[in-house]
Design an enzyme around this catalytic site. Structure first.
Site, mmCIF file in Angstrom:
data_model
loop_
_atom_site.group_PDB
_atom_site.id
_atom_site.type_symbol
_atom_site.label_atom_id
_atom_site.label_comp_id
_atom_site.label_asym_id
_atom_site.label_seq_id
_atom_site.Cartn_x
_atom_site.Cartn_y
_atom_site.Cartn_z
ATOM 1 N N GLU A 1 3.400 31.135 -17.799
ATOM 2 C CA GLU A 1 2.366 30.189 -17.398
ATOM 3 C C GLU A 1 2.723 29.462 -16.106
ATOM 4 O O GLU A 1 1.936 29.390 -15.184
ATOM 5 C CB GLU A 1 2.108 29.161 -18.515
ATOM 6 C CG GLU A 1 1.026 28.152 -18.139
ATOM 7 C CD GLU A 1 0.781 27.111 -19.222
ATOM 8 O OE1 GLU A 1 1.193 27.323 -20.364
ATOM 9 O OE2 GLU A 1 0.181 26.072 -18.910
ATOM 10 N N TYR B 1 -17.234 29.791 7.926
ATOM 11 C CA TYR B 1 -17.201 29.189 9.255
ATOM 12 C C TYR B 1 -17.784 30.079 10.350
ATOM 13 O O TYR B 1 -18.004 29.626 11.461
ATOM 14 C CB TYR B 1 -15.774 28.787 9.634
ATOM 15 C CG TYR B 1 -15.530 27.324 9.382
ATOM 16 C CD1 TYR B 1 -16.173 26.352 10.139
ATOM 17 C CD2 TYR B 1 -14.678 26.914 8.371
ATOM 18 C CE1 TYR B 1 -15.959 25.009 9.906
ATOM 19 C CE2 TYR B 1 -14.461 25.565 8.122
ATOM 20 C CZ TYR B 1 -15.105 24.625 8.900
ATOM 21 O OH TYR B 1 -14.903 23.305 8.670
ATOM 22 N N ASP C 1 2.789 27.444 -22.676
ATOM 23 C CA ASP C 1 2.982 26.204 -23.417
ATOM 24 C C ASP C 1 2.226 26.279 -24.740
ATOM 25 O O ASP C 1 1.147 26.881 -24.811
ATOM 26 C CB ASP C 1 2.425 25.002 -22.633
ATOM 27 C CG ASP C 1 3.301 24.621 -21.458
ATOM 28 O OD1 ASP C 1 4.451 25.093 -21.384
ATOM 29 O OD2 ASP C 1 2.835 23.843 -20.617
#
Lengths: 410, 410
Positions: free
Chosen positions: B239, B153, B291
């Site tokens: 995780e 910006y 997982d």
């Protein structure tokens, strides 16, 4: 790697010729006008609305335990009376919701439903309700918190889909008359906080002036957050973490005593509960710094009004009296934001903007309505970061002090 | 609201008949075998690879300033010699990358490109490079940090798209020979940490045993994190935040001295830098709890190997020697996870799994390969939360102590 040294930025000074007191004068005045309108303080009884379900309240685990035992006892009694097994609970659909303008929030009306085990279509749901109540009882007995996902996995065979156990969790909260967080089932955490505030989190004293530039993760279990104190004069609520990081690194709060927090976009339940609690405890105004686009306003409205789905818990989840500090559509010209930092609104943006114009929280505030009209008419939006076009520290050194000094919020 | 009391769970005890020392015996042994293979310690020179670009290093802001001044001086000299205005920098495309098995990471080879201002197709890119270098010089001069979005910006007119300034930032880091975080341009923060670790963040002492259940947000500017210390024996890398919250609330680290951290899914740069730094400083093993699905393994691989895009900074971003603690496909039978808590893999999962079987980091480790083969063959996956089917605290009271005691990682 060279030895790391502390690379502190120069301490933040108010713009030249201004004192910190001068900058804060309007904030202090705002604070005195807040009176007893403090968020979360007014209840349905205060405004004299009747014929609606009592709003839920935060309960400690012993009260929740007793309430569940009472529900189970009632169920057992009706079974023994030969009337079958059923639960009675408030209806949570839109038709049973009422917008209370005095409180500026949705509450549940008094329609109740009966969930009857003998009814084939409700048998499974009744079983799920029983299992969820049993699991919550276990959580409260042990004083531990779990996520909705954890809860689901304790009985996948029965629940099948997580939406089923989630849904019944809200039923359970309404039946007990407590907030969902009182059930010891928590949302994941996303928000962060720094600034002139100290609190206890599960017995640890957290001093948010000493959290470095990273800030403190807002705790997932609001009931463990106690003894909130500090000399902050206002809360600066930031939409996204980029502006938060700028202010945290500049230690904005050291110069201007405030609490700075962000939910990093769409806020999670934990952040909204924390904002509400800090606001109510310190009784200081909340000033919002959001992108000047429809999405920014929508996020602001989630903090102020919450979602329909959890309207039964609106008193704890919402902070109705947030002031819109910036970046407002009128700021773009007032602060001469360069043309190239303004973005054209998409078709979708304009549609969203027009939709917002019809919403109660915008319509009820003429100044907000005017700003949003300007945005939709000019078809131009801007992010907080657009202020960086005047220099990286323009936000903390110029824009915010000027906004505060002029009392430029609506 | 009733007065809030501390609702502490009972302190965590090791499973009956076990002592904490017995549980930790294998972890301590693992630590002794780690030797000098510590992550981030081995460089290209150590393994005798030559003919590649020097890897980037972390530099303080004074070194970066000097490097930029030297680049500008070189450019000025070629202009004055009448040779025109250009920059020379390493090529960052895949064709210029080399996988070094000894280091188990990608590095850039020695192909260089010249960005010539007089060349019509490179004029804009050369201008952008100049502007980015100037902005970084300003950041280093003032000792402040900004996000990539902030940087964009400051000159929207020139950069047009954020991808353009982002891309040149990586070029700048490679030209200077420093890490991207040395440029004082930081990623937003997402990760959290608790446990037996103390560090300084911008001069504030952060004791992660006293961060309540919410944990400490991992700081965005890794160079401000100094004096890392603590008696942790291992790092538990999680995780997602649900399991993190369970262990934080149970104060797992009070019983088993460890650091617990999570990047909440796909990790951001700040979390990966922090893991690398803690791992290298304390020289303790990292045990991963993910997982048991292809997505979990992919996230694990991001921690271990990083992304191709930032391969030039792999030495600081990656932690190659993470041990896979769980939940492993073979755990499902070993720990008798109920059938209904196992999920069927989708077509997409199976495809991802087969793709992973061909990747170097899986192929080079027969035990990992075996586990993944089992997953793809059985077409079954499971989340960490599946362990909740044995009770909410099964993870912290049974599963992890048993895993640790048996040294059951690969």
């Amino acid at each position: 790697m060279p030895p790391a040294k502390r690379q502190a930025a120069a301490p933040l000074e108010p713009p030249s010729g201004w004192t910190v007191d001068a900058v804060l004068k309007n904030v202090k005045k705002l604070r005195t006008t807040m009176g007893d309108q403090a968020a979360g303080k007014q209840t349905l009884a205060d405004v004299g609305v009747s014929g609606v379900t009592k709003e839920v309240i935060a309960m400690d685990r012993h009260l929740v335990t007793r309430a569940i035992e009472r529900i189970a006892m009632d169920a057992a009694l009706t079974i023994m009376r030969g009337e079958g097994f059923s639960y009675t609970m408030p209806v949570r659909t839109a038709s049973n919701m009422l917008y209370v303008p005095e409180l500026d929030r949705l509450v549940l009306k008094d329609k109740m439903l009966e969930r009857v085990f003998a009814n084939a279509s409700a048998a499974r749901k009744t079983a799920i309700t029983t299992r969820v109540l049993q699991l919550v009882l276990e959580l409260c007995g042990r004083g531990i918190h779990v996520t909705k996902r954890d809860l689901f996995y304790t009985d996948v065979k029965l629940f099948k889909q997580q939406t089923e156990s989630d849904d019944v969790l809200d039923d359970a909260a309404c039946m007990i008359g407590c907030t969902r967080s009182s059930l010891n089932v928590v949302a994941s955490e996303k928000g962060i906080v720094v600034g002139r505030i100290i609190f206890e989190d599960d017995g640890d004293t957290i001093d948010c002036t000493k959290m470095g530039v990273g800030g403190k993760a807002i705790p997932p279990s609001i009931d463990r957050v106690t003894s909130i104190r500090g000399d902050a004069q206002f809360i600066l609520l930031i939409e996204k973490d980029a502006a938060f990081m700028r202010l945290a690194e500049d230690r904005f709060y050291n110069t201007y005593p405030c609490v700075i927090m962000t939910g990093k976009g769409q806020p999670d339940v934990a952040t909204r509960l924390f904002l509400n609690k800090v606001r109510a405890t310190l009784n200081i105004p909340v000033l919002g710094l959001f992108d000047a686009d429809p999405y920014g306003l929508k996020i602001l409205s989630v903090y102020m009004k919450g979602s329909k789905n959890m309207s039964y818990d609106a008193i704890n989840l919402t902070t109705p009296d947030i002031k819109w500090l910036g970046v407002r559509p009128s700021d773009l010209d007032k602060y001469q934001i360069p043309k190239q930092c303004r973005l054209e609104m998409t078709e979708h943006d304009i549609k969203e903007g027009k939709q917002l114009l019809t919403e109660e929280f915008i319509k009820s505030n003429p100044e907000w309505h005017k700003e949003l009209e300007l945005m939709v008419r000019s078809k131009v939006k801007a992010e907080i970061q657009a202020l960086s076009s005047f220099g990286f520290q323009y936000l903390s050194k110029e824009y915010l002090p000027r906004k505060l000094k002029e009392g430029d919020w609506i």
